[in-house]
Scaffold this active site. Structure first.
Site, PDB file in Angstrom:
ATOM      1  N   GLU A 162       0.807  -1.215   0.000  1.00  0.00           N
ATOM      2  CA  GLU A 162       0.000   0.000   0.000  1.00  0.00           C
ATOM      3  C   GLU A 162       0.844   1.271   0.000  1.00  0.00           C
ATOM      4  O   GLU A 162       0.370   2.335   0.398  1.00  0.00           O
ATOM      5  CB  GLU A 162      -0.959  -0.035   1.190  1.00  0.00           C
ATOM      6  CG  GLU A 162      -2.009  -1.118   0.997  1.00  0.00           C
ATOM      7  CD  GLU A 162      -2.740  -1.444   2.282  1.00  0.00           C
ATOM      8  OE1 GLU A 162      -3.870  -0.968   2.425  1.00  0.00           O
ATOM      9  OE2 GLU A 162      -2.184  -2.139   3.127  1.00  0.00           O
TER      10      GLU A 162
ATOM     11  N   TYR B 151     -11.551  -1.370  -6.258  1.00  0.00           N
ATOM     12  CA  TYR B 151     -10.985  -0.340  -5.414  1.00  0.00           C
ATOM     13  C   TYR B 151     -10.146   0.660  -6.194  1.00  0.00           C
ATOM     14  O   TYR B 151      -9.675   1.636  -5.656  1.00  0.00           O
ATOM     15  CB  TYR B 151     -10.175  -0.969  -4.274  1.00  0.00           C
ATOM     16  CG  TYR B 151     -11.084  -1.330  -3.141  1.00  0.00           C
ATOM     17  CD1 TYR B 151     -11.104  -0.567  -1.983  1.00  0.00           C
ATOM     18  CD2 TYR B 151     -11.972  -2.385  -3.251  1.00  0.00           C
ATOM     19  CE1 TYR B 151     -11.965  -0.861  -0.963  1.00  0.00           C
ATOM     20  CE2 TYR B 151     -12.840  -2.693  -2.238  1.00  0.00           C
ATOM     21  CZ  TYR B 151     -12.834  -1.934  -1.088  1.00  0.00           C
ATOM     22  OH  TYR B 151     -13.706  -2.236  -0.077  1.00  0.00           O
TER      23      TYR B 151
HETATM   24  N1  LIG Z   1     -17.065 -12.490   3.735  1.00  0.00           N
HETATM   25  C1  LIG Z   1     -17.211 -11.608   2.758  1.00  0.00           C
HETATM   26  N2  LIG Z   1     -18.336 -11.601   2.001  1.00  0.00           N
HETATM   27  C2  LIG Z   1     -18.488 -10.706   0.991  1.00  0.00           C
HETATM   28  N3  LIG Z   1     -17.576  -9.791   0.658  1.00  0.00           N
HETATM   29  C3  LIG Z   1     -16.430  -9.741   1.376  1.00  0.00           C
HETATM   30  C4  LIG Z   1     -16.191 -10.653   2.445  1.00  0.00           C
HETATM   31  N4  LIG Z   1     -14.985 -10.375   2.957  1.00  0.00           N
HETATM   32  C5  LIG Z   1     -14.478  -9.360   2.250  1.00  0.00           C
HETATM   33  N5  LIG Z   1     -15.350  -8.962   1.292  1.00  0.00           N
HETATM   34  C6  LIG Z   1     -15.151  -7.828   0.377  1.00  0.00           C
HETATM   35  O1  LIG Z   1     -13.761  -7.585   0.243  1.00  0.00           O
HETATM   36  C7  LIG Z   1     -13.412  -6.294   0.779  1.00  0.00           C
HETATM   37  C8  LIG Z   1     -12.094  -6.368   1.500  1.00  0.00           C
HETATM   38  O2  LIG Z   1     -12.179  -7.268   2.586  1.00  0.00           O
HETATM   39  P1  LIG Z   1     -11.627  -6.921   4.028  1.00  0.00           P
HETATM   40  O3  LIG Z   1     -11.923  -8.068   4.916  1.00  0.00           O
HETATM   41  O4  LIG Z   1     -12.132  -5.586   4.490  1.00  0.00           O
HETATM   42  O5  LIG Z   1     -10.040  -6.894   3.797  1.00  0.00           O
HETATM   43  P2  LIG Z   1      -9.021  -5.724   3.423  1.00  0.00           P
HETATM   44  O6  LIG Z   1      -9.784  -4.445   3.291  1.00  0.00           O
HETATM   45  O7  LIG Z   1      -8.082  -5.692   4.568  1.00  0.00           O
HETATM   46  O8  LIG Z   1      -8.355  -6.151   2.167  1.00  0.00           O
HETATM   47  C9  LIG Z   1     -14.586  -5.924   1.689  1.00  0.00           C
HETATM   48  O9  LIG Z   1     -14.735  -4.527   1.808  1.00  0.00           O
HETATM   49  C10 LIG Z   1     -15.762  -6.579   0.990  1.00  0.00           C
HETATM   50  O10 LIG Z   1     -16.238  -5.770  -0.053  1.00  0.00           O
END
Ligand SMILES: Nc1ncnc2c1ncn2[C@@H]1O[C@H](COP(=O)(O)OP(=O)(O)O)[C@@H](O)[C@H]1O
Ligand SMILES: [Mg+2]
Length: 320
Positions: A17, A227
């Site tokens: 990042e 993103y």
């Molecule tokens: N269990 C889940 N079900 C559906 N979408 C998910 C799930 N886990 C993550 N996502 C999607 O992926 C994105 C990133 O996951 P996250 O757990 O916040 O990890 P990070 O932001 O640290 O990469 C989430 O904002 C969501 O949109």
């Protein structure tokens, strides 16, 4: 009027990042300068500690995302050199950044987080953990979410639509981290609630307005692209029933307290479409501070302009 300080802004680094962190750091530097502080910019590299020591700074503003910046490493070093720093302690950073640990703690505390199993790469080699995969698949269902235990910015997050795609998704996630999380897929809306320390609040912190990340199109397999600039639009305050907003904010404050966060954090949640249930995904202890980041947007919606937000985060260095 607050005191003028000499502030070292830690940014960049070698994590995935890096580019976001450089943008966060630049915004923070500009704000600190406008606030009348004396700013020293430090791009976190092999000379970072020497530069911090030479900077004669009163405090470090941690604008480093991902590895070292969010996992407690830098915070531990700052404690070692006795330099006040913004945000959470090493222990809180470790609890928050390790998704396996954070999810275990949330489950123990009765905070809803999607069902999951953790897998270590070494346990596949040394314990034959792959033999448990069939059970895990049956338990969590498909699509199955696969993510690195220490992720960020959705890097390495994959949705395996069926058994056949699971090994590929796992290899992808293992390329980021020796531990991965297999998680139940929750179909619904992406929400984020930022929490900011506040002396006058009963909980010592306040939850800012909810932000919803709305994907421009449903790109199932290449999630990460959502993103990238333009693939996602943000709505703040999110258009939710007032009781849903209140529940999301209450959950965020609970998670903030549970993990022992300090200063600021952003809690990511999902609002499940079919059940209207809220599920907490993770807590980010160094939330993005770029022009388009969620925390500044939420602060703005709460009537807190960027400079005031920066000043409040800086104050967290002196209130530990
Ligand atoms: N269990 C889940 N079900 C559906 N979408 C998910 C799930 N886990 C993550 N996502 C999607 O992926 C994105 C990133 O996951 P996250 O757990 O916040 O990890 P990070 O932001 O640290 O990469 C989430 O904002 C969501 O949109
Ligand atoms: Mg997230």
């Amino acid at each position: 009027m607050t005191a003028s300080r000499r502030v070292a802004v830690l940014k960049g680094g070698r994590s995935f990042e890096r580019s976001v962190s450089l943008r966060s750091g630049a915004q923070v530097q500009d704000a600190l300068a406008r606030l009348g502080h004396d700013v020293v910019a430090i791009d976190a590299g092999p000379e970072a500690l020497a530069e911090l020591l030479a900077s004669d700074a009163d405090a470090a503003f941690v604008a480093l995302h991902g590895r070292y910046g969010e996992d407690g490493t830098v915070q531990g070093l700052l404690e070692a050199i006795e330099m006040p720093y913004t945000g959470s302690s090493p222990a809180a950073c470790m609890r928050s950044t390790d998704k396996v640990l954070a999810k275990c703690l949330m489950r123990e505390a009765g905070i809803p987080t999607p069902d999951f199993r953790a897998l270590r790469e070494t346990s596949i080699k040394e314990l034959g953990a792959a033999a448990a995969l069939g059970r895990i698949e049956a338990e969590l269902g498909f699509p199955l979410v696969v993510k690195p235990a220490h992720g960020g910015s959705a890097l390495g997050v994959k949705f395996a639509p069926a058994s056949a795609q699971l090994p590929g998704s796992m290899v992808g996630a293992f390329s980021y981290d020796g531990t991965i999380v297999l998680e139940r897929f929750v179909k619904g809306r992406d929400l984020a609630v930022s929490v900011l320390d506040a002396d006058d609040a009963p909980a010592g912190a306040v939850a800012l307005p909810v932000v919803e990340a709305v994907p421009r199109e449903e790109e199932f397999y290449d999630y990460e692209s959502r993103y990238e600039i333009g693939m996602t639009t943000f709505v703040c305050p999110a258009e939710l029933a007032p009781e849903t907003t209140a529940r999301a904010q209450e959950l965020a404050l609970k998670v903030y307290g549970l993990l022992g966060c300090h200063g600021v954090a952003r809690i990511d949640l999902l609002l499940e479409q079919d059940t209207d249930e809220l599920w907490v995904l993770e807590a980010n202890v160094v939330p993005g501070m770029t022009e388009t980041s969620l925390l500044p947007q939420a602060a703005d919606a709460a009537g807190i302009p960027f400079d005031e937000l920066t000043e409040r985060i800086l104050a967290s260095a002196f209130s530990r």
